[in-house]
Design a protein around this motif. Sequence first.
Motif, mmCIF file in Angstrom:
data_model
loop_
_atom_site.group_PDB
_atom_site.id
_atom_site.type_symbol
_atom_site.label_atom_id
_atom_site.label_comp_id
_atom_site.label_asym_id
_atom_site.label_seq_id
_atom_site.Cartn_x
_atom_site.Cartn_y
_atom_site.Cartn_z
ATOM 1 N N SER A 244 2.449 9.649 -1.471
ATOM 2 C CA SER A 244 2.466 8.274 -1.971
ATOM 3 C C SER A 244 2.511 7.318 -0.791
ATOM 4 C CB SER A 244 3.691 8.033 -2.857
ATOM 5 O OG SER A 244 4.883 8.125 -2.085
ATOM 6 N N GLN A 246 4.614 5.000 -0.542
ATOM 7 C CA GLN A 246 6.026 4.874 -0.212
ATOM 8 C C GLN A 246 6.463 5.977 0.745
ATOM 9 O OE1 GLN A 246 4.676 4.750 -3.194
ATOM 10 N NE2 GLN A 246 5.477 2.975 -4.346
ATOM 11 N N GLY A 250 7.692 5.530 4.573
ATOM 12 C CA GLY A 250 8.999 5.994 5.011
ATOM 13 C C GLY A 250 8.913 6.895 6.234
ATOM 14 N N SER A 255 7.158 -0.730 6.169
ATOM 15 C CA SER A 255 7.341 -1.164 4.785
ATOM 16 C C SER A 255 6.115 -0.762 3.973
ATOM 17 C CB SER A 255 7.535 -2.678 4.718
ATOM 18 O OG SER A 255 6.309 -3.344 4.988
ATOM 19 N N VAL A 256 6.337 -0.543 2.675
ATOM 20 C CA VAL A 256 5.226 -0.194 1.794
ATOM 21 C C VAL A 256 4.209 -1.329 1.767
ATOM 22 C CG1 VAL A 256 4.577 0.422 -0.557
ATOM 23 C CG2 VAL A 256 6.715 1.274 0.396
#
Length: 327
Positions: A244, A246, A250, A255-256
Amino acid sequence: MVEKAGCPLQKNVFSSADLPPHLDHRARFALWQDIHVAEIWSVEYTISERLSFEAAIEATAVGSLVLGQMAGTIRHASRKAGNIAADGRDGYLLLVNNGDTVLSGTQIGRDYHVGKGEAALVSASEALQMTGGDSNVWANVVLPRAVLENAFAHIEDRLALTVGADNEALGMLKRYCSFLEAGPALVSPDLIGHATETIVDLIGLATGAKGEAAELAGLRGLRAARLQAILQKMRDNFADPAISAQGVAGQLRLSVRYVHDLLQETGVSFAERILELRLQRAHRMLRDRHNDRMRISEIALLSGFSDVSYFNRCFRRRFGSTPGSAR
Protein backbone atom coordinates in the motif's frame (compact mmCIF):
# COMPACT_ATOMS: atom_id res chain seq x y z
CA MET A 1 9.39 12.01 -56.94
CA VAL A 2 5.95 10.99 -58.19
CA GLU A 3 2.66 11.62 -56.42
CA LYS A 4 0.53 8.57 -55.79
CA ALA A 5 -2.52 8.61 -58.03
CA GLY A 6 -5.83 9.49 -56.41
CA CYS A 7 -4.21 10.93 -53.28
CA PRO A 8 -2.80 14.40 -54.09
CA LEU A 9 0.27 15.43 -52.13
CA GLN A 10 -0.23 12.55 -49.71
CA LYS A 11 2.37 10.02 -50.86
CA ASN A 12 5.44 10.48 -53.04
CA VAL A 13 6.94 7.46 -54.77
CA PHE A 14 10.49 7.14 -56.11
CA SER A 15 11.03 3.79 -57.84
CA SER A 16 13.68 2.21 -60.02
CA ALA A 17 10.77 0.89 -62.12
CA ASP A 18 10.26 4.44 -63.44
CA LEU A 19 13.82 4.74 -64.80
CA PRO A 20 14.57 4.34 -68.54
CA PRO A 21 14.11 0.66 -69.41
CA HIS A 22 17.02 0.51 -71.87
CA LEU A 23 19.59 0.96 -69.06
CA ASP A 24 21.24 -2.10 -67.55
CA HIS A 25 20.85 -2.59 -63.84
CA ARG A 26 24.21 -0.97 -62.98
CA ALA A 27 23.36 2.16 -64.97
CA ARG A 28 19.88 2.23 -63.44
CA PHE A 29 21.40 2.03 -59.96
CA ALA A 30 23.84 4.87 -60.70
CA LEU A 31 21.03 7.10 -61.98
CA TRP A 32 18.76 6.17 -59.08
CA GLN A 33 21.47 7.03 -56.55
CA ASP A 34 22.19 10.39 -58.22
CA ILE A 35 18.49 11.31 -58.00
CA HIS A 36 18.37 10.09 -54.41
CA VAL A 37 21.30 12.33 -53.40
CA ALA A 38 19.84 15.33 -55.23
CA GLU A 39 16.25 15.06 -53.99
CA ILE A 40 16.22 13.06 -50.75
CA TRP A 41 19.48 12.96 -48.81
CA SER A 42 23.13 12.04 -49.28
CA VAL A 43 23.73 8.35 -48.65
CA GLU A 44 26.20 5.96 -50.29
CA TYR A 45 24.52 2.69 -51.20
CA THR A 46 25.84 -0.71 -52.24
CA ILE A 47 23.58 -3.16 -54.04
CA SER A 48 23.34 -6.95 -54.06
CA GLU A 49 25.81 -8.82 -56.24
CA ARG A 50 23.35 -11.68 -56.79
CA LEU A 51 20.12 -9.87 -57.61
CA SER A 52 19.22 -7.29 -60.23
CA PHE A 53 18.86 -3.77 -58.90
CA GLU A 54 15.43 -2.79 -57.62
CA ALA A 55 14.49 -0.04 -55.19
CA ALA A 56 11.32 1.79 -54.24
CA ILE A 57 10.78 4.58 -51.74
CA GLU A 58 7.43 5.89 -50.56
CA ALA A 59 7.24 9.06 -48.45
CA THR A 60 4.23 10.56 -46.66
CA ALA A 61 4.51 13.98 -45.05
CA VAL A 62 2.78 14.66 -41.74
CA GLY A 63 3.58 18.26 -40.97
CA SER A 64 7.36 18.45 -40.49
CA LEU A 65 7.59 14.64 -40.13
CA VAL A 66 8.00 12.12 -42.94
CA LEU A 67 6.79 8.52 -42.86
CA GLY A 68 8.91 6.54 -45.31
CA GLN A 69 9.07 3.01 -46.72
CA MET A 70 12.09 1.53 -48.51
CA ALA A 71 12.30 -1.82 -50.30
CA GLY A 72 14.77 -3.34 -52.73
CA THR A 73 18.13 -4.93 -53.31
CA ILE A 74 20.09 -2.25 -51.44
CA ARG A 75 22.52 -4.25 -49.30
CA HIS A 76 24.56 -1.54 -47.56
CA ALA A 77 24.02 2.12 -46.67
CA SER A 78 26.67 4.51 -45.42
CA ARG A 79 26.46 8.12 -44.33
CA LYS A 80 29.85 9.69 -43.67
CA ALA A 81 31.09 13.16 -42.71
CA GLY A 82 31.11 14.22 -46.36
CA ASN A 83 27.51 13.15 -46.85
CA ILE A 84 26.43 15.01 -43.72
CA ALA A 85 28.21 18.16 -44.87
CA ALA A 86 26.75 17.83 -48.37
CA ASP A 87 23.07 18.02 -47.41
CA GLY A 88 23.09 19.46 -43.89
CA ARG A 89 20.42 17.03 -42.70
CA ASP A 90 20.46 16.78 -38.91
CA GLY A 91 17.19 15.09 -37.97
CA TYR A 92 16.44 11.74 -36.38
CA LEU A 93 15.16 8.54 -37.97
CA LEU A 94 13.37 5.67 -36.33
CA LEU A 95 14.43 2.69 -38.44
CA VAL A 96 11.91 -0.20 -38.46
CA ASN A 97 12.88 -3.50 -40.07
CA ASN A 98 9.96 -4.97 -42.01
CA GLY A 99 12.04 -7.59 -43.82
CA ASP A 100 13.26 -11.09 -42.97
CA THR A 101 16.99 -10.27 -42.74
CA VAL A 102 18.70 -8.53 -39.84
CA LEU A 103 19.81 -4.93 -40.38
CA SER A 104 23.11 -4.32 -38.59
CA GLY A 105 25.16 -1.18 -38.25
CA THR A 106 27.05 1.26 -36.08
CA GLN A 107 26.54 4.77 -34.80
CA ILE A 108 28.33 6.78 -32.08
CA GLY A 109 30.46 3.73 -31.36
CA ARG A 110 27.45 1.46 -30.74
CA ASP A 111 26.68 -1.65 -32.76
CA TYR A 112 23.01 -2.28 -33.41
CA HIS A 113 21.18 -5.30 -34.78
CA VAL A 114 17.56 -4.85 -35.81
CA GLY A 115 15.66 -8.05 -36.56
CA LYS A 116 12.27 -8.44 -38.19
CA GLY A 117 9.74 -6.14 -36.55
CA GLU A 118 12.39 -4.42 -34.43
CA ALA A 119 13.51 -0.80 -34.55
CA ALA A 120 16.34 1.56 -33.63
CA LEU A 121 16.64 5.33 -33.41
CA VAL A 122 19.50 6.85 -35.45
CA SER A 123 20.68 10.36 -36.22
CA ALA A 124 21.23 11.90 -39.63
CA SER A 125 23.90 14.19 -38.22
CA GLU A 126 26.16 11.34 -37.03
CA ALA A 127 28.13 8.90 -39.18
CA LEU A 128 26.02 5.83 -39.84
CA GLN A 129 26.52 2.36 -41.30
CA MET A 130 23.83 -0.21 -42.06
CA THR A 131 24.08 -3.63 -43.71
CA GLY A 132 21.32 -6.10 -44.54
CA GLY A 133 20.74 -9.01 -46.91
CA ASP A 134 20.38 -9.15 -50.68
CA SER A 135 16.79 -7.91 -50.40
CA ASN A 136 15.52 -5.68 -47.58
CA VAL A 137 12.40 -3.84 -46.50
CA TRP A 138 12.40 -1.11 -43.88
CA ALA A 139 10.45 1.91 -42.76
CA ASN A 140 11.65 5.26 -41.46
CA VAL A 141 9.96 7.90 -39.35
CA VAL A 142 12.00 11.04 -40.05
CA LEU A 143 11.82 13.87 -37.51
CA PRO A 144 13.54 17.27 -37.37
CA ARG A 145 16.11 17.45 -34.61
CA ALA A 146 14.31 20.23 -32.74
CA VAL A 147 11.03 18.31 -32.63
CA LEU A 148 12.50 15.32 -30.79
CA GLU A 149 15.00 17.22 -28.64
CA ASN A 150 12.34 19.66 -27.45
CA ALA A 151 10.15 16.73 -26.44
CA PHE A 152 12.75 14.62 -24.63
CA ALA A 153 15.86 15.54 -22.69
CA HIS A 154 19.00 13.59 -23.62
CA ILE A 155 17.36 11.84 -26.57
CA GLU A 156 20.85 11.17 -27.94
CA ASP A 157 21.28 8.59 -25.17
CA ARG A 158 18.72 6.43 -26.97
CA LEU A 159 20.61 6.25 -30.28
CA ALA A 160 21.40 2.82 -31.78
CA LEU A 161 19.53 0.89 -29.08
CA THR A 162 17.32 -1.92 -30.35
CA VAL A 163 13.58 -1.64 -29.69
CA GLY A 164 12.09 -5.14 -29.48
CA ALA A 165 9.38 -6.34 -31.84
CA ASP A 166 7.11 -6.96 -28.82
CA ASN A 167 7.41 -3.35 -27.60
CA GLU A 168 3.81 -2.24 -27.15
CA ALA A 169 4.43 1.42 -28.04
CA LEU A 170 6.32 0.40 -31.19
CA GLY A 171 3.39 -1.77 -32.26
CA MET A 172 0.97 1.09 -31.75
CA LEU A 173 3.28 3.45 -33.65
CA LYS A 174 3.38 1.08 -36.63
CA ARG A 175 -0.41 0.82 -36.72
CA TYR A 176 -0.85 4.57 -36.37
CA CYS A 177 1.62 5.34 -39.17
CA SER A 178 -0.07 2.79 -41.44
CA PHE A 179 -3.40 4.48 -40.73
CA LEU A 180 -2.00 7.90 -41.68
CA GLU A 181 -0.31 6.58 -44.82
CA ALA A 182 -3.49 4.90 -46.04
CA GLY A 183 -5.70 7.94 -45.65
CA PRO A 184 -5.98 11.29 -47.41
CA ALA A 185 -3.47 14.05 -46.73
CA LEU A 186 -4.05 15.94 -43.50
CA VAL A 187 -4.92 19.60 -44.08
CA SER A 188 -6.16 20.93 -40.75
CA PRO A 189 -3.32 22.44 -38.68
CA ASP A 190 -4.96 21.08 -35.53
CA LEU A 191 -5.02 17.53 -36.92
CA ILE A 192 -1.44 17.79 -38.20
CA GLY A 193 -0.34 18.97 -34.77
CA HIS A 194 -2.22 16.15 -33.06
CA ALA A 195 -0.74 13.51 -35.39
CA THR A 196 2.77 14.89 -34.92
CA GLU A 197 2.46 14.91 -31.14
CA THR A 198 1.10 11.35 -31.15
CA ILE A 199 3.99 10.04 -33.27
CA VAL A 200 6.60 11.83 -31.15
CA ASP A 201 4.96 10.58 -27.95
CA LEU A 202 4.94 6.96 -29.17
CA ILE A 203 8.60 7.18 -30.25
CA GLY A 204 9.45 8.46 -26.78
CA LEU A 205 7.64 5.54 -25.16
CA ALA A 206 9.11 2.96 -27.56
CA THR A 207 12.72 4.11 -27.18
CA GLY A 208 12.55 4.74 -23.44
CA ALA A 209 12.97 8.50 -23.83
CA LYS A 210 9.59 8.88 -22.14
CA GLY A 211 8.65 6.92 -19.07
CA GLU A 212 10.33 6.48 -15.73
CA ALA A 213 13.62 7.97 -16.91
CA ALA A 214 11.81 11.02 -18.22
CA GLU A 215 9.84 11.28 -15.00
CA LEU A 216 13.07 11.44 -13.05
CA ALA A 217 14.58 13.92 -15.48
CA GLY A 218 11.66 16.25 -14.79
CA LEU A 219 12.49 16.32 -11.08
CA ARG A 220 15.68 17.32 -9.33
CA GLY A 221 17.63 16.65 -6.17
CA LEU A 222 15.86 15.23 -3.15
CA ARG A 223 12.46 14.87 -4.84
CA ALA A 224 14.00 12.84 -7.68
CA ALA A 225 15.83 10.60 -5.23
CA ARG A 226 12.67 10.05 -3.21
CA LEU A 227 10.61 9.25 -6.29
CA GLN A 228 13.24 6.74 -7.36
CA ALA A 229 13.13 5.12 -3.92
CA ILE A 230 9.32 4.91 -4.04
CA LEU A 231 9.37 3.31 -7.50
CA GLN A 232 12.01 0.79 -6.40
CA LYS A 233 9.95 -0.23 -3.37
CA MET A 234 6.97 -0.75 -5.66
CA ARG A 235 8.99 -2.86 -8.11
CA ASP A 236 10.40 -4.98 -5.27
CA ASN A 237 7.11 -5.63 -3.49
CA PHE A 238 4.26 -5.32 -6.01
CA ALA A 239 3.41 -9.04 -5.75
CA ASP A 240 2.64 -8.66 -2.04
CA PRO A 241 -1.18 -8.37 -1.79
CA ALA A 242 -0.72 -6.16 1.28
CA ILE A 243 1.38 -3.50 -0.44
CA SER A 244 0.00 0.00 0.00
CA ALA A 245 1.02 3.61 -0.34
CA GLN A 246 0.84 3.84 3.45
CA GLY A 247 3.25 0.92 3.83
CA VAL A 248 5.74 2.30 1.31
CA ALA A 249 5.54 5.74 2.90
CA GLY A 250 6.21 4.23 6.34
CA GLN A 251 9.23 2.23 5.10
CA LEU A 252 10.76 5.37 3.57
CA ARG A 253 9.70 7.64 6.47
CA LEU A 254 7.61 9.83 4.21
CA SER A 255 4.05 11.02 4.54
CA VAL A 256 1.40 9.23 2.51
CA ARG A 257 0.37 12.55 1.01
CA TYR A 258 3.96 13.18 -0.15
CA VAL A 259 4.12 9.76 -1.83
CA HIS A 260 0.87 10.40 -3.68
CA ASP A 261 1.99 13.92 -4.67
CA LEU A 262 5.26 12.66 -6.18
CA LEU A 263 3.48 9.93 -8.12
CA GLN A 264 0.81 12.39 -9.23
CA GLU A 265 3.52 14.49 -10.90
CA THR A 266 4.39 11.49 -13.07
CA GLY A 267 0.78 11.10 -14.21
CA VAL A 268 0.41 7.51 -12.93
CA SER A 269 -1.08 6.75 -9.52
CA PHE A 270 0.13 4.21 -6.95
CA ALA A 271 -2.71 1.79 -7.71
CA GLU A 272 -2.22 2.07 -11.49
CA ARG A 273 1.50 1.32 -11.22
CA ILE A 274 0.98 -1.69 -8.96
CA LEU A 275 -1.70 -3.08 -11.27
CA GLU A 276 0.54 -2.66 -14.32
CA LEU A 277 3.49 -4.38 -12.62
CA ARG A 278 1.28 -7.31 -11.62
CA LEU A 279 -0.27 -7.66 -15.06
CA GLN A 280 3.13 -7.55 -16.77
CA ARG A 281 4.46 -10.32 -14.50
CA ALA A 282 1.38 -12.47 -15.13
CA HIS A 283 1.68 -11.88 -18.88
CA ARG A 284 5.36 -12.96 -18.88
CA MET A 285 4.62 -16.04 -16.81
CA LEU A 286 1.74 -17.10 -19.04
CA ARG A 287 3.92 -16.85 -22.14
CA ASP A 288 6.77 -18.83 -20.56
CA ARG A 289 6.52 -22.50 -21.57
CA HIS A 290 8.16 -23.49 -18.28
CA ASN A 291 4.92 -22.48 -16.54
CA ASP A 292 2.59 -24.57 -18.70
CA ARG A 293 1.76 -26.89 -15.78
CA MET A 294 0.75 -24.01 -13.52
CA ARG A 295 -2.89 -23.08 -13.18
CA ILE A 296 -3.86 -19.56 -14.17
CA SER A 297 -5.08 -18.97 -10.62
CA GLU A 298 -1.59 -19.83 -9.31
CA ILE A 299 0.03 -17.36 -11.70
CA ALA A 300 -2.47 -14.69 -10.68
CA LEU A 301 -1.68 -15.32 -7.00
CA LEU A 302 2.09 -15.19 -7.57
CA SER A 303 1.62 -11.91 -9.43
CA GLY A 304 -0.19 -10.32 -6.49
CA PHE A 305 -3.86 -10.92 -7.35
CA SER A 306 -6.06 -12.41 -4.63
CA ASP A 307 -9.24 -12.37 -6.76
CA VAL A 308 -9.07 -14.43 -9.97
CA SER A 309 -12.21 -12.87 -11.45
CA TYR A 310 -10.75 -9.39 -10.97
CA PHE A 311 -7.47 -10.59 -12.50
CA ASN A 312 -9.30 -11.95 -15.56
CA ARG A 313 -11.16 -8.65 -16.09
CA CYS A 314 -8.02 -6.54 -15.71
CA PHE A 315 -6.00 -8.84 -17.98
CA ARG A 316 -8.58 -8.72 -20.77
CA ARG A 317 -8.87 -4.94 -20.51
CA ARG A 318 -5.08 -4.48 -20.57
CA PHE A 319 -4.04 -7.00 -23.24
CA GLY A 320 -7.25 -7.50 -25.24
CA SER A 321 -7.33 -11.27 -24.64
CA THR A 322 -8.02 -13.76 -21.88
CA PRO A 323 -5.19 -15.16 -19.74
CA GLY A 324 -5.81 -18.58 -21.29
CA SER A 325 -5.37 -17.31 -24.86
CA ALA A 326 -2.13 -15.57 -23.86
CA ARG A 327 -0.60 -19.00 -23.46
